[in-house]
Enzyme design. Structure first.
Site, PDB file in Angstrom:
ATOM      1  N   ASP A  14       0.826  -1.203   0.000  1.00  0.00           N
ATOM      2  CA  ASP A  14       0.000   0.000   0.000  1.00  0.00           C
ATOM      3  C   ASP A  14       0.867   1.263   0.000  1.00  0.00           C
ATOM      4  O   ASP A  14       1.957   1.291   0.570  1.00  0.00           O
ATOM      5  CB  ASP A  14      -0.880  -0.025   1.255  1.00  0.00           C
ATOM      6  CG  ASP A  14      -1.843   1.132   1.331  1.00  0.00           C
ATOM      7  OD1 ASP A  14      -2.751   1.194   0.493  1.00  0.00           O
ATOM      8  OD2 ASP A  14      -1.694   1.975   2.236  1.00  0.00           O
ATOM      9  N   GLU A  55       1.459  -0.187  -4.888  1.00  0.00           N
ATOM     10  CA  GLU A  55       0.398   0.772  -5.192  1.00  0.00           C
ATOM     11  C   GLU A  55       1.058   2.100  -5.537  1.00  0.00           C
ATOM     12  O   GLU A  55       1.662   2.750  -4.686  1.00  0.00           O
ATOM     13  CB  GLU A  55      -0.551   0.961  -4.019  1.00  0.00           C
ATOM     14  CG  GLU A  55      -1.705   1.888  -4.396  1.00  0.00           C
ATOM     15  CD  GLU A  55      -2.404   2.512  -3.205  1.00  0.00           C
ATOM     16  OE1 GLU A  55      -3.556   2.953  -3.369  1.00  0.00           O
ATOM     17  OE2 GLU A  55      -1.804   2.582  -2.113  1.00  0.00           O
TER      18      GLU A  55
END
Length: 616
Positions: free
Chosen positions: A335, A364
């Site tokens: 993330d 990400e």
């Protein structure tokens, strides 16, 4: 008079009592040891243990175990922490290390386990473009165990009426629906974070982690997660874990007793991130903007972790390696990859792939242009000398191109032009391609409920270069817009009191089942479509909003035609593509099942696509 034997007995009794008292205080004196265990035979012999307990830094430490060397004891500003550096030789036998703690008043032993490394993970199940990833928000997918909807050790309780609350989905609910994944044709599961999020509210999403080594009890246990991974492997599927290095939850246990002030990035007043990913790679970025991205908090309940702290960086790197070793997952999605210290992230990738060379990691990287994204997926050092060591990024550039291409009055040239920028990447074939996820409006809503356009996006996502990913429920016409709690909606049938069960054909509407069967047909065909897995891509400039491209190897060739226009094209000429059709005389459209007896002309209905397996 006390006899000699009674003296010996009394002495032994006192010794046992002292030992017992010392051991009895172990739980109070040593509240956290992380990682909780480790392995012998690792490529990197070094291990750093975080020890947390009241005044633990006042203790001396002694370790005597063949092959294990206590290299250094690191004290930090908080006397309740120690970081001890161990070196574990290659030939060390698995077993239990007795760590002796002693100060002027007390002593105790702590047993630390060294396990055998699973040699099969040296090879691993690499995630490639032959796979299709299915993204699930666990709290919103299916409730398989109602007894853990609310748990004593977590603050927020279940409230399905609250769109931002806990709804009760769990790991058992996912396990109970493996037949759905198998029928649909999914090969890989990606779960939004399942680790503990002990927050007062808004904890369902999983990104405010309060314990990096513990499954949230409302989802299950670590063993339940391992069971899910094992079940996936037995059914031929793979699993991706969602990890967060940038921030933790305000409910994390260490927030009440930080190892050091610089463990998190602290400001005079609450300062939020600017969420401007490109600031990490911008050669002209101001210090102000850069600091806001890399040190600003993601939210008021998500403190920003400071990976410039070497102890914290080592902690996070070891945590990811621990989860790979423990659960035997096949990949990690990281993330907010550009947010933390980028050099620490690069070192993390090197450390992880040193242990597991074929392991899949996707970052990400939320930016709208390929040029921005290429900073993270590049085969050589960037202009500033940075090498990310990341081989797969989230292809937001292609996602936004899809939204523009298939939206109202959209031009499919958007896809053509974006793919034409692939020269900036080190490895575009490894990009994760998606038409929806948990952070954006459902694609059907963005496409104004146009199911035909949604189908076109599915065709493109599943046949272009890269590793495709779809978001749970998009295959059954879920169409909510943000806020997030609505986008991450409950899958109908995942709860016993639901009025229908969309996991079954009988529980889906006619329209839902039509899309489900459409996606299912493509996914199950794709499993053996080697030209899609490994083939090169050649595409032709779109004309009249019709896009034609080929995926081919020396032995296989697939032609994809996407008519993104509102016009039917009768006898659409294929002569322009004769170079790519050379050596092939007929084909079969796997979407409709129709046989093509020649490759001179085809009939294209408006807003439809053809996936043609070519035959010599």
């Amino acid at each position: 008079m006390i006899t000699y034997s009674r003296k010996v007995f009394l002495l032994l009794f006192i010794m046992c009592l002292v030992s017992f008292l010392g051991q009895a205080q172990k739980s109070e004196l040593l509240t956290h040891v992380e990682p909780p265990f480790w392995w012998v035979g690792m490529e990197n012999p070094d291990l750093q243990l975080l020890l947390h307990g009241k005044n633990i830094s006042s203790y001396t430490i002694k370790i005597e175990y063949p092959g294990v060397q206590l290299k250094k004891i690191n004290k930090v500003e908080n006397e309740n922490y120690l970081f001890i550096d161990l070196s574990i030789a290659k030939n060390t036998e698995p077993g239990t290390i007795s760590i002796e703690f002693k100060n002027k008043d007390q002593f105790f032993n702590y047993n630390y386990q060294l396990k055998s490394k699973n040699k099969s993970r040296d090879v691993g199940q690499a995630i490639t473009s032959s796979d299709v990833i299915y993204l699930i928000t666990p709290d919103r997918f299916a409730n398989g165990d109602t007894s853990n909807d609310s748990t004593k050790d977590t603050v927020e309780k279940v409230n399905r009426e609250n769109e931002d609350g806990r709804h009760g989905g769990d790991l058992k609910g996912i396990l109970n629906n493996f037949n759905y994944f198998e029928e649909l044709g999914i090969t890989t599961l990606w779960l939004n974070p399942f680790l503990e999020n002990d927050q007062r509210a808004y904890s369902y999403h999983g990104y405010a982690i309060s314990d990096f080594y513990k499954t949230d009890t409302r989802f299950g246990t670590n063993k339940d997660y391992k069971m899910l991974v094992d079940k996936a492997h037995k059914t031929g599927m793979k699993v991706i874990m969602d990890l967060v290095f940038n921030h933790c939850g305000s409910g994390h246990w260490w927030m009440k007793d930080l190892p050091s002030k610089d463990w998190i990035n602290q400001w005079d007043t609450y300062t939020k991130s600017n969420f401007t990913n490109i600031a990490a790679s911008d050669p002209y970025v101001s210090n102000h903007d850069f600091d806001l991205l890399t040190k600003g908090w993601f939210d008021i309940n998500m403190p920003d972790l400071n990976l410039e702290n070497d102890f914290l960086t080592t902690y996070m790197i070891q945590n990811s390696i621990w989860w790979v070793g423990y659960s035997e997952i096949d990949g990690i999605r990281l993330d907010t990859y550009p947010y933390p210290n980028k050099h620490a992230m690069s070192n993390w990738m090197k450390a992880l792939t040193t242990e597991y060379p074929d392991f899949y990691v996707v970052a990400e990287t939320w930016a709208e242009r390929a040029s921005y994204l290429s900073y993270w997926n590049n085969s050589k050092a960037s202009r500033d000398g940075y090498i990310s060591n990341i081989k797969s990024i989230s292809d937001y550039a292609l996602y936004y191109s899809m939204v523009r291409a298939f939206g109202k009055n959209g031009d499919i040239s958007e896809l053509y032009k974006t793919l034409a920028e692939d020269f900036v990447y080190g490895n575009p074939e490894n990009n994760k391609v998606f038409n929806g996820n948990h952070d954006v409006d459902r694609l059907l809503a963005l496409l104004d409920d146009d199911v035909n356009k949604l189908k076109l996006s599915m065709v493109f996502t599943l046949t272009t270069r890269g590793i495709p990913q779809i978001y749970y429920g998009d295959e059954i016409l879920m169409k909510n817009r943000r806020p997030d709690g609505r986008v991450r909606q409950d899958f109908p049938g995942g709860w016993k009191n639901d009025n229908r069960n969309a996991f079954t054909k009988e529980g889906r509407t006619k329209e839902e089942n039509d899309l489900f069967e459409y996606v299912k047909t493509i996914l199950n065909w794709r499993k053996k479509a080697l030209a899609i897995h490994n083939g090169k891509l050649v595409h032709y400039q779109p004309i009249n909003n019709v896009y034609v491209y080929f995926r081919y190897t020396n032995k296989e060739n697939t032609m994809i035609i996407i008519n993104n226009s509102d016009k039917d094209y009768i006898n659409f000429e294929l002569n322009r593509f004769k170079k790519s059709l050379e050596g092939y005389s007929k084909g079969k459209d796997i979407v409709s099942g129709k046989e093509l007896q020649n490759l001179k002309k085809v009939n294209l209905a408006k807003n439809t696509a053809m996936i043609i397996d070519l035959v010599k």
